[in-house]
Motif scaffolding. Structure first.
Motif, PDB file in Angstrom:
ATOM      1  N   HIS A 154       2.603  21.232 -15.622  1.00 32.08           N
ATOM      2  CA  HIS A 154       3.498  20.268 -16.451  1.00 32.08           C
ATOM      3  C   HIS A 154       4.284  19.615 -14.714  1.00 32.08           C
ATOM      4  N   LEU A 155       3.963  18.559 -15.426  1.00 31.37           N
ATOM      5  CA  LEU A 155       4.594  17.404 -14.853  1.00 31.37           C
ATOM      6  C   LEU A 155       5.836  16.841 -15.250  1.00 31.37           C
ATOM      7  N   CYS A 156       7.451  17.291 -15.064  1.00 34.46           N
ATOM      8  CA  CYS A 156       8.592  16.569 -15.790  1.00 34.46           C
ATOM      9  C   CYS A 156       8.778  15.237 -15.058  1.00 34.46           C
ATOM     10  N   ASP A 157       8.016  14.581 -14.679  1.00 33.94           N
ATOM     11  CA  ASP A 157       8.806  12.802 -14.032  1.00 33.94           C
ATOM     12  C   ASP A 157       7.753  11.622 -13.578  1.00 33.94           C
ATOM     13  N   ILE A 158       7.247  12.178 -14.390  1.00 32.73           N
ATOM     14  CA  ILE A 158       5.823  10.808 -14.412  1.00 32.73           C
ATOM     15  C   ILE A 158       6.291   9.652 -14.340  1.00 32.73           C
ATOM     16  N   LYS A 159       6.232   8.618 -13.076  1.00 33.20           N
ATOM     17  CA  LYS A 159       6.405   7.169 -12.819  1.00 33.20           C
ATOM     18  C   LYS A 159       5.429   6.592 -11.908  1.00 33.20           C
ATOM     19  N   PRO A 160       5.325   5.508 -11.844  1.00 35.14           N
ATOM     20  CA  PRO A 160       4.234   5.271 -10.769  1.00 35.14           C
ATOM     21  C   PRO A 160       5.037   6.136  -9.245  1.00 35.14           C
ATOM     22  N   GLU A 161       6.345   5.428  -9.220  1.00 42.54           N
ATOM     23  CA  GLU A 161       6.797   5.828  -6.980  1.00 42.54           C
ATOM     24  C   GLU A 161       6.038   7.247  -7.352  1.00 42.54           C
ATOM     25  N   ASN A 162       5.880   8.531  -8.852  1.00 45.77           N
ATOM     26  CA  ASN A 162       5.171  10.138  -7.884  1.00 45.77           C
ATOM     27  C   ASN A 162       4.121   9.709  -8.076  1.00 45.77           C
ATOM     28  N   PHE A 163       3.012   8.976  -8.056  1.00 42.12           N
ATOM     29  CA  PHE A 163       1.339   9.146  -7.909  1.00 42.12           C
ATOM     30  C   PHE A 163       1.098   7.856  -6.583  1.00 42.12           C
ATOM     31  N   ALA A 164       0.180   8.115  -6.293  1.00 45.20           N
ATOM     32  CA  ALA A 164      -0.746   7.063  -4.915  1.00 45.20           C
ATOM     33  C   ALA A 164      -1.703   7.399  -5.385  1.00 45.20           C
ATOM     34  N   ASP A 220     -10.661   5.917  -2.411  1.00 44.25           N
ATOM     35  CA  ASP A 220     -11.987   6.268  -3.734  1.00 44.25           C
ATOM     36  C   ASP A 220     -11.577   5.788  -5.118  1.00 44.25           C
ATOM     37  N   LEU A 221     -10.138   5.693  -5.209  1.00 46.34           N
ATOM     38  CA  LEU A 221      -9.811   5.887  -6.456  1.00 46.34           C
ATOM     39  C   LEU A 221      -8.928   7.207  -7.032  1.00 46.34           C
ATOM     40  N   THR A 222      -8.933   7.922  -6.387  1.00 47.93           N
ATOM     41  CA  THR A 222      -8.075   9.197  -6.650  1.00 47.93           C
ATOM     42  C   THR A 222      -7.338   9.146  -6.482  1.00 47.93           C
ATOM     43  N   VAL A 223      -6.354   9.457  -8.132  1.00 44.69           N
ATOM     44  CA  VAL A 223      -4.677   9.700  -8.356  1.00 44.69           C
ATOM     45  C   VAL A 223      -4.918  11.061  -7.540  1.00 44.69           C
ATOM     46  N   VAL A 224      -3.017  10.348  -6.888  1.00 39.58           N
ATOM     47  CA  VAL A 224      -2.712  11.407  -5.959  1.00 39.58           C
ATOM     48  C   VAL A 224      -1.465  11.646  -6.522  1.00 39.58           C
ATOM     49  N   ALA A 225      -1.087  12.851  -7.142  1.00 45.20           N
ATOM     50  CA  ALA A 225       0.616  13.486  -7.247  1.00 45.20           C
ATOM     51  C   ALA A 225       0.692  13.922  -5.440  1.00 45.20           C
ATOM     52  N   ILE A 226       2.169  12.636  -5.359  1.00 46.73           N
ATOM     53  CA  ILE A 226       3.176  12.740  -3.673  1.00 46.73           C
ATOM     54  C   ILE A 226       3.688  13.336  -3.893  1.00 46.73           C
ATOM     55  N   ASP A 227       4.810  13.592  -5.410  1.00 48.03           N
ATOM     56  CA  ASP A 227       6.124  13.822  -5.680  1.00 48.03           C
ATOM     57  C   ASP A 227       5.595  14.911  -6.739  1.00 48.03           C
ATOM     58  N   VAL A 228       6.116  16.533  -6.461  1.00 51.35           N
ATOM     59  CA  VAL A 228       5.727  17.375  -7.564  1.00 51.35           C
ATOM     60  C   VAL A 228       7.339  18.343  -7.324  1.00 51.35           C
TER      61      VAL A 228
END
Length: 413
Positions: free
Chosen positions: A271-281, A285-293
């Motif tokens: 479960h991701l409980c803090d979903i906002k653009p700042e926590n992804f990069a 190759d245009l893969t979404v990466v969770a950078i702050d978990v």
């Protein structure tokens, strides 16, 4: 008598101007107060991020390395060979330190939950017995217990390879102490456990003491028109409207892949409980990466967090993870009422597929279908079989519409 209508018009004009001035003053005051509250919030929870302090933190780290208190595969490059070079401070947040550096010409990020090595809980076993006498099976058991304490997961010895790679030899005591400080950082455990199984998390490059290094990726920002700086992934020469739209569609599909992956590909749902653009990069190759978990939880831990006392549903909200209050027993349900997909649709997809972003590259009927599907997906769900089926339907429909959009863009070229 003729002057009376003119006087009334004059009074009306003055009244309108006064009203406009008052509205402008109110708006200005509101903006000033909002800015002050924002700065106050940042000052309460965050320290000032400075180059001077970051240099002191790394100097202290190297001092502990030279004294033999800690070690790691990046310590020599940082403290002796100068192949890991400080660039600048990114942010400090509630004790967490995040620093950008160059390692052998490659940009990386250094992270630690705390500033000083001695701030982490010490492993008393290191003082009670000779370090070389500690059996590796005993150390693996302690690692498993720490992972269970932090993540709520039961791990077998053969699944802890990424977490325990040290072998007995020189600086063994420092190796164990350093690894123990890393195991007290939830994010490090997530990245270590998942990097061999998931393309949607940051790659760990190495560590020195309590600091660990991850790949450098540019985070998103809510104020950015496209949420993510797409020129970094499509290139400045391709940063036209058509390329931007294609990139957004590809990234949206990667978000859906990540949702499916986190829901189904591990022993427990993540479960991701803090979903906002700042926590992804976004990778090239245009893969979404969770950078702050820091606010990601597997199902067992999520249930523990949600199951709290309550007097209403609002007491059962944990950031982006919601539950329902059972008023009979005044207890929040342990099962999450919303899900990762619903929050991503609400906080990410709404911005991309809103009426304001319509354009001539995709047919209007398809744009309207996609907009409607995103709106329905973003609506709060319910903890029942019907809610689960609605989520699956939304996921399937979004996949279909995004792929149809891809084909339309390809035909247009």
């Amino acid at each position: 008598m003729r002057g009376i209508p003119g006087l009334k018009r004059l009074r009306l004009k003055i009244w309108r101007r006064c009203t406009l001035v008052l509205l402008l003053l109110w708006a200005a005051c509101w903006m000033v107060v909002s800015a002050l509250l924002f700065l106050l919030h940042r000052s309460v929870f965050s320290e000032r991020c400075t180059d001077e302090k970051s240099h002191r933190i790394l100097a202290r780290l190297c001092l502990d390395y030279s004294s033999g208190a800690l070690t790691g595969d990046l310590c020599e490059d940082l403290c002796v060979a100068q192949k890991l070079v400080y660039k600048h401070c990114l942010y400090y947040d509630r004790g967490k330190k995040v620093i950008q550096a160059d390692w052998r010409g490659r940009p990386i990020i250094l992270k630690s939950k705390k500033e000083i090595f001695s701030s982490y809980q010490h492993l008393s076993m290191l003082e009670e017995v000779e370090t070389q006498d500690i059996a590796e099976t005993e150390l693996l058991l302690m690692v498993a217990l720490e992972v269970k304490n932090v993540l709520g997961l039961e791990l077998s010895n053969n699944t802890m390879g990424p977490l325990w790679t040290r072998k007995k030899g020189p600086r063994w005591k420092a190796q164990v102490a350093s690894m123990w400080s890393l195991l007290q950082q939830e994010e490090y455990i997530y990245f270590s456990l998942l990097q061999d199984f998931s393309k949607h998390v940051l790659r760990i490059i190495g560590s020195c003491g309590h600091f660990y290094a991850v790949e450098y990726l540019t985070a998103g920002h809510a104020w950015h028109k496209t949420l993510f700086p797409l020129e970094n992934v499509v290139g400045p020469s391709l940063a036209g409207h058509r390329s931007t739209v294609r990139a957004i569609i590809d990234i949206a599909l990667s978000f859906l892949d990540m949702v499916q992956h986190f829901d189904n590909d591990f022993s427990h749902r993540l479960h991701l409980c803090d979903i906002k653009p700042e926590n992804f990069a976004i990778r090239h190759d245009l893969t979404v990466v969770a950078i702050d978990v820091d606010m990601a939880f597997f199902e067992p831990k999520m249930r523990d967090i949600l199951e709290q006392n309550c007097t209403g549903d609002e007491d059962c909200n944990f950031f982006d993870c919601f539950s329902k209050c059972n008023l009979k027993i005044r207890k929040c349900g342990a099962q999450r009422a919303n899900n990762n997909l619903q929050v991503i649709c609400d906080k990410i997809f709404r911005r991309w597929f809103s009426p304001n972003l319509r354009g001539p590259l995709v047919s209007l009927p398809l744009q309207l279908q996609l907009q409607k599907a995103v709106q329905e997906c973003a609506e709060p769900g319910y903890v029942d079989a019907a809610g689960h089926q609605r989520t699956l339907k939304s996921l399937s429909e979004l996949y279909h519409l995004l792929r149809v959009t891809q084909r339309e863009l390809q035909r247009a070229e």
